[in-house]
Write a protein that holds these residues in place. Structure first.
Motif, short mmCIF file in Angstrom:
data_model
loop_
_atom_site.label_atom_id
_atom_site.label_comp_id
_atom_site.label_asym_id
_atom_site.label_seq_id
_atom_site.Cartn_x
_atom_site.Cartn_y
_atom_site.Cartn_z
N GLU A 164 0.28 -27.70 60.71
CA GLU A 164 0.68 -28.52 59.55
C GLU A 164 1.57 -29.69 59.99
OE1 GLU A 164 2.39 -25.87 56.62
OE2 GLU A 164 0.48 -24.82 56.34
N LEU A 165 2.42 -29.41 60.96
CA LEU A 165 3.30 -30.46 61.50
C LEU A 165 2.45 -31.57 62.13
CD1 LEU A 165 6.41 -30.99 62.18
CD2 LEU A 165 5.98 -29.81 64.34
N ALA A 166 1.44 -31.16 62.88
CA ALA A 166 0.56 -32.14 63.55
C ALA A 166 -0.12 -33.03 62.50
CB ALA A 166 -0.46 -31.43 64.42
N VAL A 167 -0.59 -32.42 61.43
CA VAL A 167 -1.28 -33.20 60.40
C VAL A 167 -0.28 -34.12 59.67
CG1 VAL A 167 -2.51 -33.03 58.19
CG2 VAL A 167 -3.19 -31.59 60.13
N ARG A 168 0.93 -33.60 59.46
CA ARG A 168 1.97 -34.41 58.79
C ARG A 168 2.27 -35.68 59.60
NH1 ARG A 168 4.83 -30.18 57.58
NH2 ARG A 168 6.63 -30.35 58.96
N PHE A 169 2.17 -35.60 60.92
CA PHE A 169 2.50 -36.74 61.79
C PHE A 169 1.26 -37.49 62.27
CE2 PHE A 169 6.65 -34.78 61.91
CZ PHE A 169 7.52 -35.83 62.19
N ARG A 170 0.12 -37.28 61.60
CA ARG A 170 -1.13 -37.85 62.13
C ARG A 170 -1.16 -39.38 62.09
NH1 ARG A 170 -5.66 -35.31 58.22
NH2 ARG A 170 -6.91 -35.73 60.05
N TYR A 171 -0.39 -39.98 61.23
CA TYR A 171 -0.37 -41.46 61.21
C TYR A 171 0.83 -42.03 61.96
CZ TYR A 171 -3.91 -40.63 57.72
OH TYR A 171 -5.05 -40.20 57.07
N ARG A 172 1.55 -41.17 62.68
CA ARG A 172 2.73 -41.64 63.40
C ARG A 172 2.66 -41.35 64.89
NH1 ARG A 172 7.50 -39.15 59.96
NH2 ARG A 172 5.87 -37.91 58.98
N GLY A 173 1.48 -41.06 65.41
CA GLY A 173 1.37 -40.90 66.87
C GLY A 173 0.90 -39.54 67.33
N VAL A 174 0.83 -38.55 66.42
CA VAL A 174 0.29 -37.25 66.82
C VAL A 174 -1.22 -37.27 66.60
CG1 VAL A 174 0.25 -34.77 66.34
CG2 VAL A 174 2.43 -36.01 66.38
N VAL A 175 -1.98 -37.00 67.65
CA VAL A 175 -3.44 -37.12 67.54
C VAL A 175 -4.15 -35.77 67.56
CG1 VAL A 175 -3.43 -39.45 68.51
CG2 VAL A 175 -3.77 -37.49 70.05
N GLY A 176 -3.40 -34.67 67.75
CA GLY A 176 -4.08 -33.38 67.75
C GLY A 176 -3.15 -32.20 67.97
N PHE A 177 -3.78 -31.05 68.13
CA PHE A 177 -3.08 -29.76 68.18
C PHE A 177 -3.65 -28.93 69.32
CE2 PHE A 177 -3.39 -25.29 66.46
CZ PHE A 177 -2.04 -24.97 66.47
N ASP A 178 -2.89 -27.92 69.77
CA ASP A 178 -3.28 -27.13 70.96
C ASP A 178 -2.55 -25.79 70.90
OD1 ASP A 178 -3.74 -26.47 73.85
OD2 ASP A 178 -1.71 -27.18 74.17
N ILE A 179 -3.05 -24.78 71.59
CA ILE A 179 -2.23 -23.59 71.84
C ILE A 179 -2.14 -23.38 73.35
CG2 ILE A 179 -2.62 -22.39 69.64
CD1 ILE A 179 -4.60 -20.54 71.18
N ALA A 180 -0.95 -22.92 73.80
CA ALA A 180 -0.70 -22.70 75.23
C ALA A 180 0.17 -21.47 75.41
CB ALA A 180 -0.04 -23.93 75.84
N GLY A 181 0.43 -21.14 76.68
CA GLY A 181 1.22 -19.95 77.01
C GLY A 181 0.31 -18.92 77.65
N ALA A 182 0.86 -17.72 77.86
CA ALA A 182 0.09 -16.66 78.52
C ALA A 182 -1.20 -16.41 77.76
CB ALA A 182 0.93 -15.39 78.60
N GLU A 183 -2.31 -16.36 78.50
CA GLU A 183 -3.62 -16.25 77.84
C GLU A 183 -4.06 -14.80 77.67
OE1 GLU A 183 -6.68 -18.36 79.97
OE2 GLU A 183 -8.11 -18.24 78.31
#
Ligand SMILES: O=c1[nH]cnc2c1ncn2[C@@H]1O[C@H](CO)[C@@H](O)[C@H]1O
Ligand SMILES: [Zn+2]
Length: 362
Positions: A164-183
């Motif tokens: 939701e944060l990523a979408v909120r900032f989509r017009y201010r420089g955030v272009v996408g979302f990801d998950i990371a950490g131990a797989e």
């Protein structure tokens, strides 16, 4: 005349970087200075050259889990507005200095709340830092555009909130979302809710998959979660058999990834450090490029691997004998796979990448 394929000339080539962690790319001197400023006393050593060596050696662990432990020190010094801005500004400057013209840099906002900042404030400071870095690179004669990816940690339970944060900032420089950490133990489907939200918003995402865990992780990322790209994805080779006579047989999943042109964000040095591949010589980049998967070259964590985009390219040239036209193809692959609008991607390819490589190819 064709330019020599060495580090100096590769640095002049216009490059595109899709997989680079903000908290994995600090300058060693910045780690030391920010630690002193914010009173962080946990650093294993303090001199910048010793820190550089410490990060590289500690990350050289053969296991993703141990590799990730090194991030405790970088994340610790990225808890204040000034720290976040500085790291983001220097990231844009360093990438521009290395000849990167477009980058998507990721970090996990939930790891930067210890100083009392809100998630929105953390993202604001990082985006501000990227803008400052773009401006100072421009003043130094280097053009770069940095897009930001917001990462959720896969062992935690905040992925929907970060999406939701990523979408909120989509017009201010955030272009996408990801998950990371131990797989291992944390499959992508654990975060289905976040990915469904992104898809519902017509927003882009990538998933770290097929690094420390194999085909089931890649399959989930694609079939259940609908990922646009694969973070690493090197373990797709578990679905590819090369016979003694060189004959290649691919399973359904490998075929699907190739048919659908799903981009692989390959990170050669990082993959050796985490044990995803045994050595650079054994890295499947050469095979996957030859089979015409949509391969891209990436740094993952420049501090932990003591590397740069140009060095990763040079490593591939030295290991697999690639030429300038191969490097151009990987760069165009990356730009085609970026999360900015199609017309803007095309403009970077036509106006920057092709003319830049034409000069080198001669
Ligand atoms: O190669 C990787 N695989 C999985 N997780 C990673 C990798 N590199 C970094 N991070 C994780 O992503 C967080 C946000 O940037 C980092 O703090 C680190 O824990
Ligand atoms: Zn990564």
């Amino acid at each position: 005349m064709t330019a020599p394929l060495d580090l100096e000339y590769i640095r002049r080539a216009p490059k595109v970087l899709l997989h680079d962690h903000l908290d994995g790319g600090l300058r060693p001197a910045t780690v030391a200075e920010l630690a002193a400023e914010c009173g962080y006393t946990g650093l294993p050593v303090e001199a910048p050259d010793e820190l550089a060596q410490w990060f590289r050696e500690a990350a050289d662990s053969g296991s993703l889990e141990l590799y990730l432990e090194t991030f405790a020190h970088t994340v610790a010094v990225m808890q204040t507005p000034a720290g976040l801005r500085r790291v983001a500004r220097e990231c844009a400057e360093d990438l521009a200095h290395d000849g990167v013209v477009y980058a998507e840099v990721r970090f996990a906002p939930e790891q930067h709340l210890e100083g009392g900042l809100s998630l929105d404030e953390v993202v604001d400071h990082v985006l501000e830092g990227f803008l400052e870095g773009e401006a100072s690179a421009r003043a130094a004669g280097r053009e770069i555009r940095v897009g930001c990816l917001l990462t959720a940690m896969r062992h935690a339970a905040r992925s929907r909130e970060i999406a939701e944060l990523a979408v909120r900032f989509r017009y201010r420089g955030v272009v996408g979302f990801d998950i990371a950490g131990a797989e291992a133990g944390y499959p992508p489907s654990r975060h289905l809710d976040a990915f469904e939200y992104m898809r519902n918003c017509n927003a882009h995402f990538t998933i770290h998959a097929g690094e420390a865990f194999g085909l089931p992780s890649i399959h989930e990322a694609i079939a259940f979660c609908g990922t646009d790209r694969l973070g690493h994805g090197v373990r797709i080779t578990d679905d590819i058999a090369v016979g003694a006579d060189g004959h290649v047989t691919m399973g359904l999943l490998a075929n699907y990834v190739r048919d659908k042109r799903i981009p692989l964000e390959l990170c050669p040095s990082s993959n050796v450090q985490t044990g995803a591949v045994a050595s650079l010589d054994d890295h499947p980049f050469g095979l996957l490029a030859r089979l015409r998967f949509r391969v891209t070259v990436n740094t993952d964590n420049r501090l932990m691997s003591d590397t740069s985009m140009s060095r990763e390219m040079l490593v591939l040239v030295n290991t697999f004998g690639f030429g300038w036209s191969d490097l151009e193809r990987f760069t165009i692959n990356a730009m085609k796979s970026a999360f900015i609008p199609f017309d803007q991607r095309l403009a970077v390819i036509d106006d920057i990448i092709k003319p830049g490589f034409a000069v080198l190819i001669g």
